[in-house]
Motif scaffolding. Structure first.
Motif, PDB file in Angstrom:
ATOM      1  N   ARG A  77       0.730  -1.124  -0.024  1.00 56.75           N
ATOM      2  CA  ARG A  77      -0.275   0.114  -0.260  1.00 56.75           C
ATOM      3  C   ARG A  77       1.030   1.219   0.056  1.00 56.75           C
ATOM      4  O   ARG A  77       0.602   2.299  -0.743  1.00 56.75           O
ATOM      5  CB  ARG A  77      -1.036  -0.138   1.152  1.00 56.75           C
ATOM      6  CG  ARG A  77      -1.785   1.485   1.376  1.00 56.75           C
ATOM      7  CD  ARG A  77      -2.770   1.059   2.482  1.00 56.75           C
ATOM      8  NE  ARG A  77      -3.256   2.353   2.828  1.00 56.75           N
ATOM      9  CZ  ARG A  77      -2.961   2.977   3.912  1.00 56.75           C
ATOM     10  NH1 ARG A  77      -2.015   2.878   4.607  1.00 56.75           N
ATOM     11  NH2 ARG A  77      -3.592   4.319   4.097  1.00 56.75           N
ATOM     12  N   VAL A  78       1.916   1.254   0.881  1.00 56.32           N
ATOM     13  CA  VAL A  78       2.913   2.363   0.887  1.00 56.32           C
ATOM     14  C   VAL A  78       3.439   2.496  -0.324  1.00 56.32           C
ATOM     15  O   VAL A  78       3.546   3.775  -0.862  1.00 56.32           O
ATOM     16  CB  VAL A  78       4.000   2.093   1.925  1.00 56.32           C
ATOM     17  CG1 VAL A  78       4.978   3.214   1.736  1.00 56.32           C
ATOM     18  CG2 VAL A  78       3.388   2.137   3.331  1.00 56.32           C
ATOM     19  N   PHE A  79       3.892   1.559  -1.100  1.00 58.19           N
ATOM     20  CA  PHE A  79       4.625   1.470  -2.505  1.00 58.19           C
ATOM     21  C   PHE A  79       3.772   2.204  -3.458  1.00 58.19           C
ATOM     22  O   PHE A  79       4.066   3.018  -4.116  1.00 58.19           O
ATOM     23  CB  PHE A  79       5.063   0.216  -2.959  1.00 58.19           C
ATOM     24  CG  PHE A  79       5.455   0.176  -4.282  1.00 58.19           C
ATOM     25  CD1 PHE A  79       6.179   0.736  -4.953  1.00 58.19           C
ATOM     26  CD2 PHE A  79       4.441  -0.518  -5.004  1.00 58.19           C
ATOM     27  CE1 PHE A  79       6.657   0.634  -6.205  1.00 58.19           C
ATOM     28  CE2 PHE A  79       4.801  -0.731  -6.538  1.00 58.19           C
ATOM     29  CZ  PHE A  79       5.870  -0.044  -7.021  1.00 58.19           C
ATOM     30  N   ALA A  80       2.398   1.787  -3.635  1.00 58.73           N
ATOM     31  CA  ALA A  80       1.325   2.181  -4.384  1.00 58.73           C
ATOM     32  C   ALA A  80       1.180   3.592  -4.374  1.00 58.73           C
ATOM     33  O   ALA A  80       1.029   4.169  -5.309  1.00 58.73           O
ATOM     34  CB  ALA A  80      -0.109   1.555  -4.041  1.00 58.73           C
ATOM     35  N   THR A  81       1.337   4.022  -3.224  1.00 57.74           N
ATOM     36  CA  THR A  81       0.976   5.543  -2.711  1.00 57.74           C
ATOM     37  C   THR A  81       2.142   6.190  -3.162  1.00 57.74           C
ATOM     38  O   THR A  81       2.193   7.375  -3.990  1.00 57.74           O
ATOM     39  CB  THR A  81       0.625   5.756  -1.327  1.00 57.74           C
ATOM     40  OG1 THR A  81      -0.527   4.882  -0.899  1.00 57.74           O
ATOM     41  CG2 THR A  81       0.584   7.178  -1.357  1.00 57.74           C
ATOM     42  N   VAL A  82       3.473   5.914  -3.116  1.00 55.89           N
ATOM     43  CA  VAL A  82       4.797   6.557  -3.531  1.00 55.89           C
ATOM     44  C   VAL A  82       4.574   6.507  -5.124  1.00 55.89           C
ATOM     45  O   VAL A  82       4.983   7.442  -5.882  1.00 55.89           O
ATOM     46  CB  VAL A  82       5.927   5.830  -3.001  1.00 55.89           C
ATOM     47  CG1 VAL A  82       7.154   6.356  -3.683  1.00 55.89           C
ATOM     48  CG2 VAL A  82       6.035   5.790  -1.456  1.00 55.89           C
ATOM     49  N   ALA A  83       4.384   5.465  -5.673  1.00 58.47           N
ATOM     50  CA  ALA A  83       4.250   5.420  -7.159  1.00 58.47           C
ATOM     51  C   ALA A  83       3.313   6.208  -7.577  1.00 58.47           C
ATOM     52  O   ALA A  83       3.685   6.877  -8.776  1.00 58.47           O
ATOM     53  CB  ALA A  83       4.030   3.759  -7.664  1.00 58.47           C
ATOM     54  N   ARG A  84       2.261   6.429  -7.141  1.00 56.65           N
ATOM     55  CA  ARG A  84       1.258   7.398  -7.723  1.00 56.65           C
ATOM     56  C   ARG A  84       1.715   8.886  -7.471  1.00 56.65           C
ATOM     57  O   ARG A  84       1.350   9.714  -8.545  1.00 56.65           O
ATOM     58  CB  ARG A  84      -0.198   7.076  -7.062  1.00 56.65           C
ATOM     59  CG  ARG A  84      -1.327   8.029  -7.127  1.00 56.65           C
ATOM     60  CD  ARG A  84      -2.660   7.425  -6.689  1.00 56.65           C
ATOM     61  NE  ARG A  84      -2.535   6.899  -5.634  1.00 56.65           N
ATOM     62  CZ  ARG A  84      -2.729   7.566  -4.339  1.00 56.65           C
ATOM     63  NH1 ARG A  84      -2.786   8.960  -4.401  1.00 56.65           N
ATOM     64  NH2 ARG A  84      -2.740   7.079  -3.336  1.00 56.65           N
ATOM     65  N   HIS A  85       2.199   8.939  -6.659  1.00 59.59           N
ATOM     66  CA  HIS A  85       2.892  10.621  -6.449  1.00 59.59           C
ATOM     67  C   HIS A  85       4.271  10.701  -7.119  1.00 59.59           C
ATOM     68  O   HIS A  85       4.506  11.891  -7.244  1.00 59.59           O
ATOM     69  CB  HIS A  85       2.914  10.973  -4.988  1.00 59.59           C
ATOM     70  CG  HIS A  85       1.646  11.129  -4.265  1.00 59.59           C
ATOM     71  ND1 HIS A  85       0.704  12.179  -4.560  1.00 59.59           N
ATOM     72  CD2 HIS A  85       0.778  10.240  -3.512  1.00 59.59           C
ATOM     73  CE1 HIS A  85      -0.164  12.091  -3.864  1.00 59.59           C
ATOM     74  NE2 HIS A  85      -0.379  11.047  -3.178  1.00 59.59           N
ATOM     75  N   ALA A  86       5.072   9.522  -7.426  1.00 59.83           N
ATOM     76  CA  ALA A  86       6.208   9.681  -7.749  1.00 59.83           C
ATOM     77  C   ALA A  86       7.182  10.689  -6.579  1.00 59.83           C
ATOM     78  O   ALA A  86       8.031  11.390  -7.167  1.00 59.83           O
ATOM     79  CB  ALA A  86       6.562  10.309  -9.181  1.00 59.83           C
TER      80      ALA A  86
ATOM     81  N   LEU B  90      -0.988  -3.464  -8.818  1.00 60.60           N
ATOM     82  CA  LEU B  90      -1.567  -3.058  -7.748  1.00 60.60           C
ATOM     83  C   LEU B  90      -2.734  -2.232  -7.912  1.00 60.60           C
ATOM     84  O   LEU B  90      -3.756  -2.117  -7.136  1.00 60.60           O
ATOM     85  CB  LEU B  90      -0.501  -2.330  -6.726  1.00 60.60           C
ATOM     86  CG  LEU B  90       0.771  -3.370  -6.224  1.00 60.60           C
ATOM     87  CD1 LEU B  90       1.516  -2.632  -5.425  1.00 60.60           C
ATOM     88  CD2 LEU B  90      -0.194  -4.405  -5.092  1.00 60.60           C
ATOM     89  N   LYS B  91      -2.662  -1.126  -8.804  1.00 58.36           N
ATOM     90  CA  LYS B  91      -3.520  -0.276  -9.141  1.00 58.36           C
ATOM     91  C   LYS B  91      -4.881  -0.964  -9.576  1.00 58.36           C
ATOM     92  O   LYS B  91      -5.915  -0.624  -9.229  1.00 58.36           O
ATOM     93  CB  LYS B  91      -3.400   0.838 -10.138  1.00 58.36           C
ATOM     94  CG  LYS B  91      -4.169   1.959 -10.508  1.00 58.36           C
ATOM     95  CD  LYS B  91      -3.748   2.762 -11.436  1.00 58.36           C
ATOM     96  CE  LYS B  91      -4.923   3.868 -11.610  1.00 58.36           C
ATOM     97  NZ  LYS B  91      -6.254   3.381 -12.040  1.00 58.36           N
ATOM     98  N   ALA B  92      -4.774  -1.885 -10.512  1.00 61.42           N
ATOM     99  CA  ALA B  92      -5.710  -2.704 -11.106  1.00 61.42           C
ATOM    100  C   ALA B  92      -6.410  -3.550  -9.747  1.00 61.42           C
ATOM    101  O   ALA B  92      -7.743  -3.338  -9.660  1.00 61.42           O
ATOM    102  CB  ALA B  92      -5.422  -3.489 -11.978  1.00 61.42           C
ATOM    103  N   ALA B  93      -5.530  -4.104  -8.954  1.00 60.00           N
ATOM    104  CA  ALA B  93      -6.072  -4.748  -7.909  1.00 60.00           C
ATOM    105  C   ALA B  93      -6.824  -3.826  -6.552  1.00 60.00           C
ATOM    106  O   ALA B  93      -7.989  -4.169  -6.431  1.00 60.00           O
ATOM    107  CB  ALA B  93      -4.991  -5.595  -7.129  1.00 60.00           C
ATOM    108  N   PHE B  94      -6.197  -2.791  -6.590  1.00 62.72           N
ATOM    109  CA  PHE B  94      -6.858  -2.009  -5.673  1.00 62.72           C
ATOM    110  C   PHE B  94      -8.237  -1.195  -5.987  1.00 62.72           C
ATOM    111  O   PHE B  94      -9.316  -1.020  -5.391  1.00 62.72           O
ATOM    112  CB  PHE B  94      -6.088  -0.740  -5.111  1.00 62.72           C
ATOM    113  CG  PHE B  94      -5.081  -1.275  -4.283  1.00 62.72           C
ATOM    114  CD1 PHE B  94      -5.120  -2.327  -3.480  1.00 62.72           C
ATOM    115  CD2 PHE B  94      -3.614  -0.669  -4.197  1.00 62.72           C
ATOM    116  CE1 PHE B  94      -4.112  -2.851  -2.445  1.00 62.72           C
ATOM    117  CE2 PHE B  94      -2.564  -1.063  -3.373  1.00 62.72           C
ATOM    118  CZ  PHE B  94      -2.810  -2.154  -2.616  1.00 62.72           C
TER     119      PHE B  94
END
Length: 292
Positions: free
Chosen positions: A11-20, A72-76
């Motif tokens: 979840r942390v990684f997905a948030t970092v990836a979304r914001h870069a 992860l985006k697709a799964a979430f």
């Protein structure tokens, strides 16, 4: 294969990836930038590959990091959409299509038991006299009378309730004086719907011939049909739910022959019971029917 157990870090990684950005992700997650960076490094150690390339000014996802972020985006998104569906399902009432005849004579006296046991579930009773496309009518469950031989919807038996020929006292006198077969030829048959096979089935059960006849009146509403019989407009197939009228003498059974395989059935479209509220009400109806 060992199960992956570091879902919080994903979840942390997905948030970092979304914001870069570690800083922007930290702000959204209410964490420090150092804590976010620490979780990402720990996740990379567990995965065995790098997720980001550290640049002098910021970060950039690696090829594997991009692939994992997309997964992860697709799964979430799928999980969030399903949660929204379930939340919406729990907020709207379960709509039950039923005749006022059945609702007043069987369902209504028992309904409070369900509401007391399931205070969160809201029930909406939708009067209906014919079963059309359930989804188009907004019906989650319908209670249908017949012998259960329908293929247009999913069916669960509720309870058998054999149908028998009923008439007003005058019709009973005619049967006594002229005989059943002769009397039937002189009485108007009241049917529940055009093309119904119920009267043909009853004649077969009574060992009598049946032929198409003009003296058939279709009265779809069961309550209206009961009253029409009482008023002497014809004879109809009714079931044990008219026992009060039989006890009072306003209705009479014309013979002992009955459609033993007829009764009430739950009807619903495929997938409807995935709604837990609908499933709970369907299960309760079945249990209530078994208790009698």
């Amino acid at each position: 294969m060992m199960r992956f157990r570091h879902y919080d870090s994903l979840r942390v990684f997905a948030t970092v990836a979304r914001h870069a950005s570690f800083a922007a992700a930290a702000e959204e997650l209410n964490l420090t930038k150092g804590a976010v960076s620490h979780q990402i490094r720990g996740l990379e150690d567990v995965l065995g590959f790098a997720l980001f390339t550290r640049l002098p000014r910021g970060i950039a996802p690696t090829a594997k990091g991009q692939e994992l972020a997309a997964t992860l985006k697709a799964a979430f998104d799928t999980v969030e959409a399903r949660i929204a569906d379930l939340r919406e399902a729990s907020e709207r009432p379960v709509t039950v299509g039923v005749t006022t005849y059945f609702a007043s004579r069987w369902l209504s006296p028992r309904l409070m038991n369900f509401l007391e046991a399931h205070p969160r579930v809201r029930i909406r009773i939708q009067p209906m006299v014919d079963l059309t496309e359930l989804q188009g009518e907004g019906i989650d469950l319908a209670i249908r009378w017949g012998k259960g031989d329908w293929s247009d919807v999913a069916i669960r038996p509720l309870f058998l309730c054999p149908a028998f020929a009923t008439g007003a006292p005058a019709a009973t006198a005619l049967v006594r004086d002229a005989g059943l077969a002769a009397a039937l030829g002189r009485l108007t048959l009241l049917a529940d719907r055009s093309g119904s096979a119920a009267w043909a089935d009853w004649h077969r059960a009574a060992g009598l011939p049946f032929a198409a006849r003009s003296a058939v009146l279709t009265v779809a509403d069961p309550n209206v049909r009961v009253q029409a019989v009482i008023d002497g407009q014809g004879i109809a197939l009714n079931d044990a739910l008219v026992q009060p009228e039989i006890d009072s003498g306003r209705l009479c059974r014309l013979s002992e022959h009955a459609l033993d395989d007829y009764g009430y059935f739950l009807a619903y479209e495929a997938g409807t019971l995935a709604n837990p509220d609908v499933a709970a009400f369907a299960d309760w109806l079945i249990a209530a029917a078994e208790r009698g």
